[in-house]
Design an enzyme around this catalytic site. Structure first.
Site, PDB file in Angstrom:
ATOM      1  N   ASN A 268       0.817  -1.231   0.000  1.00 43.87           N
ATOM      2  CA  ASN A 268       0.000   0.000   0.000  1.00 43.87           C
ATOM      3  C   ASN A 268       0.844   1.272   0.000  1.00 43.87           C
ATOM      4  O   ASN A 268       0.417   2.302  -0.530  1.00 43.87           O
ATOM      5  CB  ASN A 268      -1.014  -0.008   1.152  1.00 43.87           C
ATOM      6  CG  ASN A 268      -0.386  -0.187   2.510  1.00 43.87           C
ATOM      7  OD1 ASN A 268       0.726  -0.703   2.623  1.00 43.87           O
ATOM      8  ND2 ASN A 268      -1.084   0.223   3.540  1.00 43.87           N
TER       9      ASN A 268
ATOM     10  N   CYS B 233      -3.526   1.424   6.782  1.00 43.71           N
ATOM     11  CA  CYS B 233      -3.816   0.781   8.074  1.00 43.71           C
ATOM     12  C   CYS B 233      -4.455   1.764   9.050  1.00 43.71           C
ATOM     13  O   CYS B 233      -5.146   1.350   9.970  1.00 43.71           O
ATOM     14  CB  CYS B 233      -2.554   0.170   8.658  1.00 43.71           C
ATOM     15  SG  CYS B 233      -1.167   1.288   8.661  1.00 43.71           S
TER      16      CYS B 233
ATOM     17  N   LYS C 285      12.660  -7.458   2.239  1.00 48.35           N
ATOM     18  CA  LYS C 285      11.794  -8.132   1.271  1.00 48.35           C
ATOM     19  C   LYS C 285      10.590  -7.229   1.088  1.00 48.35           C
ATOM     20  O   LYS C 285       9.740  -7.122   1.966  1.00 48.35           O
ATOM     21  CB  LYS C 285      11.347  -9.516   1.729  1.00 48.35           C
ATOM     22  CG  LYS C 285      10.668 -10.239   0.554  1.00 48.35           C
ATOM     23  CD  LYS C 285       9.568 -11.169   0.946  1.00 48.35           C
ATOM     24  CE  LYS C 285       8.281 -10.517   1.335  1.00 48.35           C
ATOM     25  NZ  LYS C 285       7.537  -9.843   0.227  1.00 48.35           N
TER      26      LYS C 285
ATOM     27  N   GLU D 149       5.938  -7.920  -3.668  1.00 46.66           N
ATOM     28  CA  GLU D 149       6.092  -8.370  -5.059  1.00 46.66           C
ATOM     29  C   GLU D 149       5.091  -7.664  -5.967  1.00 46.66           C
ATOM     30  O   GLU D 149       5.262  -7.635  -7.172  1.00 46.66           O
ATOM     31  CB  GLU D 149       5.855  -9.892  -5.152  1.00 46.66           C
ATOM     32  CG  GLU D 149       6.947 -10.742  -4.525  1.00 46.66           C
ATOM     33  CD  GLU D 149       6.977 -10.661  -3.000  1.00 46.66           C
ATOM     34  OE1 GLU D 149       5.914 -10.431  -2.395  1.00 46.66           O
ATOM     35  OE2 GLU D 149       8.070 -10.794  -2.431  1.00 46.66           O
TER      36      GLU D 149
ATOM     37  N   GLU E 220     -11.249  -5.432   9.205  1.00 48.00           N
ATOM     38  CA  GLU E 220     -10.680  -4.243   8.559  1.00 48.00           C
ATOM     39  C   GLU E 220     -11.012  -4.256   7.066  1.00 48.00           C
ATOM     40  O   GLU E 220     -10.612  -5.178   6.362  1.00 48.00           O
ATOM     41  CB  GLU E 220      -9.161  -4.286   8.744  1.00 48.00           C
ATOM     42  CG  GLU E 220      -8.436  -3.122   8.101  1.00 48.00           C
ATOM     43  CD  GLU E 220      -6.926  -3.241   8.250  1.00 48.00           C
ATOM     44  OE1 GLU E 220      -6.414  -4.381   8.343  1.00 48.00           O
ATOM     45  OE2 GLU E 220      -6.262  -2.204   8.260  1.00 48.00           O
TER      46      GLU E 220
ATOM     47  N   GLU F 106       7.566   2.662  14.863  1.00 51.67           N
ATOM     48  CA  GLU F 106       8.367   3.202  13.773  1.00 51.67           C
ATOM     49  C   GLU F 106       8.285   4.712  13.892  1.00 51.67           C
ATOM     50  O   GLU F 106       7.230   5.261  14.197  1.00 51.67           O
ATOM     51  CB  GLU F 106       7.828   2.732  12.423  1.00 51.67           C
ATOM     52  CG  GLU F 106       7.895   1.234  12.266  1.00 51.67           C
ATOM     53  CD  GLU F 106       7.738   0.770  10.818  1.00 51.67           C
ATOM     54  OE1 GLU F 106       6.679   1.055  10.227  1.00 51.67           O
ATOM     55  OE2 GLU F 106       8.676   0.153  10.284  1.00 51.67           O
TER      56      GLU F 106
ATOM     57  N   GLY G 238       1.937  -5.327   7.749  1.00 53.55           N
ATOM     58  CA  GLY G 238       0.985  -6.102   6.944  1.00 53.55           C
ATOM     59  C   GLY G 238      -0.211  -6.496   7.785  1.00 53.55           C
ATOM     60  O   GLY G 238      -0.572  -5.791   8.727  1.00 53.55           O
ATOM     61  N   SER G 239      -0.788  -7.657   7.457  1.00 55.40           N
ATOM     62  CA  SER G 239      -2.053  -8.021   8.109  1.00 55.40           C
ATOM     63  C   SER G 239      -1.811  -8.682   9.468  1.00 55.40           C
ATOM     64  O   SER G 239      -0.735  -9.224   9.741  1.00 55.40           O
ATOM     65  CB  SER G 239      -2.838  -8.973   7.209  1.00 55.40           C
ATOM     66  OG  SER G 239      -2.112 -10.168   7.038  1.00 55.40           O
TER      67      SER G 239
ATOM     68  N   GLU H  51       3.805  -3.947  12.729  1.00 51.43           N
ATOM     69  CA  GLU H  51       2.914  -2.837  12.395  1.00 51.43           C
ATOM     70  C   GLU H  51       1.782  -3.442  11.587  1.00 51.43           C
ATOM     71  O   GLU H  51       1.933  -3.678  10.397  1.00 51.43           O
ATOM     72  CB  GLU H  51       3.717  -1.790  11.617  1.00 51.43           C
ATOM     73  CG  GLU H  51       3.166  -0.401  11.737  1.00 51.43           C
ATOM     74  CD  GLU H  51       2.075  -0.159  10.741  1.00 51.43           C
ATOM     75  OE1 GLU H  51       0.912  -0.505  11.052  1.00 51.43           O
ATOM     76  OE2 GLU H  51       2.382   0.356   9.661  1.00 51.43           O
ATOM     77  N   LEU H  52       0.652  -3.732  12.260  1.00 54.14           N
ATOM     78  CA  LEU H  52      -0.397  -4.553  11.634  1.00 54.14           C
ATOM     79  C   LEU H  52      -1.631  -3.721  11.310  1.00 54.14           C
ATOM     80  O   LEU H  52      -1.551  -2.505  11.199  1.00 54.14           O
ATOM     81  CB  LEU H  52      -0.690  -5.743  12.545  1.00 54.14           C
ATOM     82  CG  LEU H  52       0.570  -6.503  12.984  1.00 54.14           C
ATOM     83  CD1 LEU H  52       0.245  -7.622  13.955  1.00 54.14           C
ATOM     84  CD2 LEU H  52       1.360  -7.019  11.799  1.00 54.14           C
TER      85      LEU H  52
HETATM   86  P1  NAD Z   1      -1.997 -10.841   3.245  1.00 59.44           P
HETATM   87  O1  NAD Z   1      -2.369 -11.108   4.639  1.00 59.44           O
HETATM   88  O2  NAD Z   1      -1.880 -11.992   2.296  1.00 59.44           O
HETATM   89  O3  NAD Z   1      -0.569 -10.093   3.162  1.00 59.44           O
HETATM   90  C1  NAD Z   1      -0.272  -8.927   3.866  1.00 59.44           C
HETATM   91  C2  NAD Z   1       1.198  -8.569   3.597  1.00 59.44           C
HETATM   92  O4  NAD Z   1       2.036  -9.559   4.165  1.00 59.44           O
HETATM   93  C3  NAD Z   1       1.573  -8.552   2.120  1.00 59.44           C
HETATM   94  O5  NAD Z   1       2.475  -7.484   1.915  1.00 59.44           O
HETATM   95  C4  NAD Z   1       2.257  -9.901   1.881  1.00 59.44           C
HETATM   96  O6  NAD Z   1       3.236  -9.840   0.867  1.00 59.44           O
HETATM   97  C5  NAD Z   1       2.904 -10.160   3.209  1.00 59.44           C
HETATM   98  N1  NAD Z   1       3.004 -11.554   3.585  1.00 59.44           N
HETATM   99  C6  NAD Z   1       2.035 -12.493   3.458  1.00 59.44           C
HETATM  100  N2  NAD Z   1       2.451 -13.674   3.978  1.00 59.44           N
HETATM  101  C7  NAD Z   1       3.713 -13.472   4.447  1.00 59.44           C
HETATM  102  C8  NAD Z   1       4.661 -14.290   5.115  1.00 59.44           C
HETATM  103  N3  NAD Z   1       4.379 -15.562   5.458  1.00 59.44           N
HETATM  104  N4  NAD Z   1       5.866 -13.754   5.422  1.00 59.44           N
HETATM  105  C9  NAD Z   1       6.156 -12.458   5.144  1.00 59.44           C
HETATM  106  N5  NAD Z   1       5.288 -11.641   4.525  1.00 59.44           N
HETATM  107  C10 NAD Z   1       4.079 -12.123   4.194  1.00 59.44           C
HETATM  108  O7  NAD Z   1      -3.043  -9.809   2.709  1.00 59.44           O
HETATM  109  P2  NAD Z   1      -3.093  -8.866   1.432  1.00 59.44           P
HETATM  110  O8  NAD Z   1      -4.251  -9.298   0.602  1.00 59.44           O
HETATM  111  O9  NAD Z   1      -1.786  -8.688   0.750  1.00 59.44           O
HETATM  112  O10 NAD Z   1      -3.415  -7.509   2.175  1.00 59.44           O
HETATM  113  C11 NAD Z   1      -4.680  -7.339   2.759  1.00 59.44           C
HETATM  114  C12 NAD Z   1      -4.614  -7.205   4.230  1.00 59.44           C
HETATM  115  O11 NAD Z   1      -3.310  -6.919   4.709  1.00 59.44           O
HETATM  116  C13 NAD Z   1      -5.458  -6.018   4.618  1.00 59.44           C
HETATM  117  O12 NAD Z   1      -6.712  -6.441   4.997  1.00 59.44           O
HETATM  118  C14 NAD Z   1      -4.722  -5.360   5.722  1.00 59.44           C
HETATM  119  O13 NAD Z   1      -5.212  -5.817   6.951  1.00 59.44           O
HETATM  120  C15 NAD Z   1      -3.328  -5.867   5.641  1.00 59.44           C
HETATM  121  N6  NAD Z   1      -2.317  -4.873   5.258  1.00 59.44           N
HETATM  122  C16 NAD Z   1      -1.917  -4.012   6.206  1.00 59.44           C
HETATM  123  C17 NAD Z   1      -0.964  -3.080   5.898  1.00 59.44           C
HETATM  124  C18 NAD Z   1      -0.501  -2.109   6.936  1.00 59.44           C
HETATM  125  O14 NAD Z   1      -0.071  -1.041   6.585  1.00 59.44           O
HETATM  126  N7  NAD Z   1      -0.527  -2.465   8.211  1.00 59.44           N
HETATM  127  C19 NAD Z   1      -0.428  -3.008   4.619  1.00 59.44           C
HETATM  128  C20 NAD Z   1      -0.870  -3.919   3.655  1.00 59.44           C
HETATM  129  C21 NAD Z   1      -1.811  -4.868   3.990  1.00 59.44           C
END
Ligand code: NAD
Length: 477
Positions: free
Chosen positions: A151, A283, A174, A177, A380, A457, A227-228, A249-250
């Site tokens: 994002n 987020c 990392k 992608e 979310e 952060e 991420g999530s 940072e979730l």
């Molecule tokens: P997802 O849960 O598949 O992935 C979230 C992120 O984690 C992605 O960037 C992905 O590349 C990474 N990821 C996934 N599995 C991983 C692993 N085993 N090891 C390391 N990295 C891994 O979901 P998505 O469809 O990509 O994103 C949607 C959800 O992710 C949203 O609903 C939101 O909650 C969350 N998100 C949060 C932020 C944030 O700024 N906190 C940013 C992006 C996505």
């Protein structure tokens, strides 16, 4: 419209760029393939680990002044390239050009603040009896494994790289992608600024394979993930098993408390701008609006009217205010959440369904009177959904704001100092913004409580996460 070149995406290991086969990168505005992101092999990951170990030896012994000089030079280079980088970001991520530019400038501000603060990572001397001295050293924690999302393709990796390098650490990043060019261009600036080989490494691949390979390695001393929540929990289990500190940072589910002492129309207008930023894929996006009853009707009507006026389109078009969603998963999630909320009895006041059938366009969608058991009220949305509900009292608003396991960002609008004090004391989040929608800046700590994560952060608190404390107790006589 001016054609935009998408850069070649490569791995960066030990100061060298490397091509490899991988997976396509998709433009979310038209679903065309714009590039290929290479996947690192385990040999590449081993090379990155070795390079980072070597880079750490060099960088932790480089003077803070010299480290600052190199990092600031990288930031200067990024500023010179901002227009080109912004167009690339819009192409791979979808956000409008002016928001892409803003993200990159904000990334530079973070890099610059951390670089300067890196010169002030002080220790302490603790008084002791004659002939004894206790000195507290703050040392770089070591090699950092960092995972950044799609994002914020540039500012999210910039936060992690700036924190690590300003503290004297080496890092293996990392990046996403799906939006890899933001990280490639960031890393290129550090390469061009003369950062020693190995200090910063960039890889891509299957996220789960890379994280499960890197995290257990003894050379990795800190993990930072944005991420999530489900993925954060998986990684936290892994870091726990290997006794490694981490910054998580979730996700969030931003509550917004709107008190009846504010102008409902002006607050609704500001809220629409806040909600539309990055098409809600943030987020800290404001999502659950709890509005005091007296102004509820005027607030929701103004919100819906302003939301309908937001122009959705290709981010490269200068008149676009909200771009497409970044990937097809978000589009599907919006459709499912809206259908579920409607079934539960929510009123759709604006938007509600996909725009066109090419590109992942979804309008700013306003749902009112959304029952607590609608999925969108609990999960979310991470997209352009605003959920507006009436509340009778401030107590009720605070209870509702705290009702979910999330605790990242919250917002409140009030002119009353007493209300503001009460909200600041009792809303359970890491970041609260009153009367505006900016959740963080370079000098302030950013992060969550509850399931939104831990660690920070930004600010001195953020840099502290990249150091370890060592107490040296020295008998001198
Ligand atoms: P997802 O849960 O598949 O992935 C979230 C992120 O984690 C992605 O960037 C992905 O590349 C990474 N990821 C996934 N599995 C991983 C692993 N085993 N090891 C390391 N990295 C891994 O979901 P998505 O469809 O990509 O994103 C949607 C959800 O992710 C949203 O609903 C939101 O909650 C969350 N998100 C949060 C932020 C944030 O700024 N906190 C940013 C992006 C996505």
């Amino acid at each position: 419209m001016q054609m935009t070149h998408y850069p070649e995406i490569q791995l960066y290991i030990d100061g060298r760029w490397k091509s490899a086969p991988g997976q396509p990168v998709i433009n979310p505005a038209d679903e065309t393939e714009i590039g290929v992101v290479p996947h690192a092999t385990t040999q590449d990951l081993d090379a990155a680990l070795q390079a980072a170990e070597k880079g750490l030896r060099v960088w932790r012994h480089t003077s803070p002044a010299e480290r600052t000089r190199v990092i600031l030079k990288a930031s200067q280079i990024i500023r010179e390239r901002v227009d080109d980088m912004a167009r690339t970001m819009t192409l791979e991520q979808g956000k409008p050009l002016d928001q892409a530019r803003l993200e990159i400038i904000r990334g530079c501000e973070i890099i610059e603040w951390d670089a300067n603060e890196g010169r002030r990572v002080y220790g302490r001397v603790i008084p002791a009896e004659d002939g004894m001295r206790h000195t507290v050293l703050r040392q770089p924690i070591g090699v950092v494994a960092a995972f950044s999302p799609w994002n914020f393709p540039m500012s999210s990796p910039a936060r992690k790289v700036a924190g690590a390098l300003s503290s004297g650490c080496a890092i293996i990043l990392k990046a996403s992608e799906e939006t890899p060019a933001g990280a490639v261009q960031l890393v290129r600036a550090f390469h061009d600024a003369g950062l020693p080989a190995g200090v910063l490494n960039l890889v891509f691949g299957q996220p789960a394979e890379i994280s499960s390979y890197l995290i257990p390695k003894p050379v990795v001393r800190l993990v930072t993930f944005t991420g999530s929540i489900p993925v954060g929990k998986q990684l936290a289990e892994m870091t726990g098993r290997h006794m490694k500190p981490s910054i998580m940072e979730l996700g969030g589910h931003g509550p917004v408390i709107v008190c009846d002492d504010v102008d409902p129309v002006a607050t609704a207008a500001t809220s629409v701008v806040g909600k539309s930023r990055n098409a809600g894929q943030v987020c800290v996006s404001p999502t659950r609006f709890f509005v005091q009853q007296d102004i509820y009707k005027r607030f929701t009507e103004a919100f819906a009217e302003k939301a309908k006026a937001i122009k959705v389109g290709d981010g490269l078009d200068p008149s676009t205010q909200m771009g497409p969603l970044a990937n097809v998963r978000r589009l599907e999630a919006m459709e499912t959440l809206v259908a579920n909320a409607k079934n539960k009895g929510a009123r759709v006041l604006a938007g509600g369904s996909r725009l066109g059938n090419r590109g992942y366009f979804f309008p700013l969608t306003v749902l009112a009177d959304v029952p607590d058991d609608a999925r969108a009220m609990q999960q979310e949305p991470f997209g352009p959904l605003a959920l507006i509900n009436p509340v009778r009292t401030l107590d009720e608003a605070i209870d509702k704001a705290n009702a979910l396991p999330y605790g990242l960002a919250a917002y409140a609008f009030t002119r009353s100092a007493a209300n503001a004090e009460r909200i600041a004391a009792d809303v359970e989040v890491g970041n609260l913004s009153i009367n505006h929608f900016v959740a963080s800046s370079a000098e302030t700590p950013f992060g969550g409580v509850k399931e939104s994560g831990y660690g920070r952060e930004g600010g001195t608190e953020g840099l502290a996460c990249y150091t370890v404390v060592k107490n040296v107790s020295h008998r001198t006589a």
